[in-house]
Design a protein around this motif. Structure first.
Motif, short mmCIF file in Angstrom:
data_model
loop_
_atom_site.label_atom_id
_atom_site.label_comp_id
_atom_site.label_asym_id
_atom_site.label_seq_id
_atom_site.Cartn_x
_atom_site.Cartn_y
_atom_site.Cartn_z
N ALA A 34 33.54 49.17 42.35
CA ALA A 34 34.23 48.08 41.64
C ALA A 34 35.72 48.33 41.46
O ALA A 34 36.46 47.43 41.06
N GLN A 35 36.18 49.55 41.76
CA GLN A 35 37.59 49.89 41.55
C GLN A 35 38.50 48.97 42.36
O GLN A 35 38.34 48.80 43.56
N GLY A 36 39.47 48.36 41.67
CA GLY A 36 40.44 47.51 42.36
C GLY A 36 39.98 46.09 42.62
O GLY A 36 40.67 45.33 43.30
N THR A 38 38.85 42.15 41.33
CA THR A 38 38.96 41.15 40.28
C THR A 38 37.55 40.75 39.85
O THR A 38 36.56 41.07 40.52
N ASP A 39 37.44 40.02 38.74
CA ASP A 39 36.13 39.53 38.31
C ASP A 39 35.52 38.63 39.39
O ASP A 39 34.31 38.68 39.64
N GLU A 40 36.35 37.81 40.01
CA GLU A 40 35.85 36.93 41.07
C GLU A 40 35.29 37.74 42.23
O GLU A 40 34.20 37.43 42.77
N GLN A 41 35.99 38.78 42.64
CA GLN A 41 35.50 39.62 43.74
C GLN A 41 34.22 40.36 43.36
O GLN A 41 33.34 40.56 44.20
N ALA A 42 34.11 40.78 42.10
CA ALA A 42 32.91 41.49 41.65
C ALA A 42 31.68 40.59 41.69
O ALA A 42 30.55 41.09 41.73
N ARG A 43 31.89 39.27 41.71
CA ARG A 43 30.78 38.32 41.78
C ARG A 43 30.46 37.90 43.21
O ARG A 43 29.44 37.23 43.45
N VAL A 180 36.94 57.25 45.86
CA VAL A 180 36.51 58.42 45.09
C VAL A 180 37.49 59.57 45.28
O VAL A 180 37.86 60.26 44.32
N LEU A 181 37.93 59.79 46.51
CA LEU A 181 38.93 60.84 46.77
C LEU A 181 40.22 60.55 46.00
O LEU A 181 40.84 61.47 45.45
N SER A 182 40.60 59.28 45.97
CA SER A 182 41.82 58.90 45.25
C SER A 182 41.66 59.19 43.76
O SER A 182 42.59 59.71 43.12
N GLU A 183 40.52 58.86 43.20
CA GLU A 183 40.26 59.10 41.79
C GLU A 183 40.29 60.59 41.47
O GLU A 183 40.71 61.00 40.39
N PRO A 197 44.68 50.68 42.80
CA PRO A 197 44.24 49.33 42.44
C PRO A 197 45.42 48.41 42.15
O PRO A 197 46.41 48.83 41.54
N ALA A 198 45.31 47.18 42.59
CA ALA A 198 46.36 46.21 42.33
C ALA A 198 46.40 45.84 40.85
O ALA A 198 45.38 45.91 40.16
N PRO A 199 47.57 45.46 40.33
CA PRO A 199 47.65 45.05 38.91
C PRO A 199 46.64 43.93 38.59
O PRO A 199 46.42 43.04 39.41
N GLY A 200 46.04 44.04 37.44
CA GLY A 200 45.10 43.02 37.02
C GLY A 200 43.69 43.20 37.53
O GLY A 200 42.83 42.33 37.29
#
Length: 205
Positions: A34-36, A38-43, A180-183, A197-200
C-alpha cells in the motif's frame, strides 16, 4: 524483516520462532504493497478478480483478530456458515466508502501485536478441533493439532501478500521488494533506486 518489525522470540522453541519469522516477513511485505497509494488506488481491482490492496489488508486484519480470539480461548472460530455470514465475509474484502487506506493499515498494525503474541503462546503440538470447511467438502469438526492451524496462518499470509504484490504491479508497475528495500534504507545502485511515496499518499513524509 525482524530488524524493522520485531517480536522477541529468543525464549521460544525453534519451531515457534520459525513460524513467527515467516508470519512477520509475509505480513511486512503485504503492508508495504500500500506504500505510495492513494485511497482510490487502494480500492482498485485491476485484475479479473475482485481483490484490491485495501481489501486484502482489511481481510487479513480480520483474520488476525479471529485467530487471536481462537488461540486465546475467545470466539474466533467460525460459527454457523449461512448466507448472511458469507455475505459478511465477502464484505471484508473491500474498503467501504468511509474507510481509508491509512485507517486500514493502522488497524492492520494494531492487530499484529496481540496476533503474534497469541501465536507465540500456542504449543504447536496441542490438540485442537478444526471447524467445518464446506468449501473444501468438510462438513464436520475434526480433531487436529494446533500446528495445522499455525502453518495455515503462514500459508494464508503468504498467499495474500502474493495477491497484493501482483495487484500493485498492475496499478503502477512498482515491485514491492523495491519498496521494502527503500523502507529499510538501502542505498541506490545500478540496479535499484529508492522509492519515495508521492505527497498525499500512504507513507508520504
Amino acid at each position: 524483516m525482524s530488524s524493522i518489525e520485531s517480536t522477541a522470540t529468543e525464549a521460544l522453541s525453534q519451531e515457534r520462532q520459525d513460524l513467527i519469522e515467516a508470519l512477520q516477513t509475509h505480513r511486512y511485505f503485504l503492508k508495504f504493497t500500500a506504500q505510495g497509494l492513494t485511497d482510490e488506488q487502494a480500492r482498485l481491482t485491476p485484475t479479473p478478480s475482485a481483490l484490491s490492496i485495501g481489501g486484502l489488508i482489511k481481510h487479513v486484519t480480520q483474520g488476525m483478530r479471529r485467530t487471536t480470539a481462537r488461540l486465546t480461548g475467545g470466539e474466533g472460530a467460525p460459527g454457523v456458515i449461512d448466507e448472511a455470514a458469507f455475505a459478511a465475509y465477502q464484505a471484508g474484502f473491500a474498503l467501504t466508502d468511509d474507510e481509508t487506506a491509512a485507517g486500514a493499515l493502522a488497524a492492520f498494525d494494531e492487530a499484529r501485536v496481540a496476533y503474534l503474541a497469541a501465536v507465540a503462546g500456542t504449543d504447536p503440538s496441542a490438540p485442537t478441533t478444526e471447524p467445518p470447511a464446506p468449501w473444501y467438502g468438510i462438513h464436520d469438526p475434526r480433531p487436529s493439532l494446533a500446528r495445522y492451524h499455525l502453518v495455515h496462518q503462514v500459508e494464508e499470509m503468504a498467499r495474500h501478500a502474493g495477491h497484493a504484490d501482483i495487484i500493485r504491479e498492475q496499478i503502477d508497475g512498482m515491485a514491492v521488494p523495491a519498496i521494502v528495500l527503500s523502507e529499510a534504507g538501502a542505498p541506490a545502485n545500478d540496479f535499484f533506486q529508492p522509492y519515495v511515496p508521492a505527497p498525499g499518499t500512504v507513507g508520504a513524509g
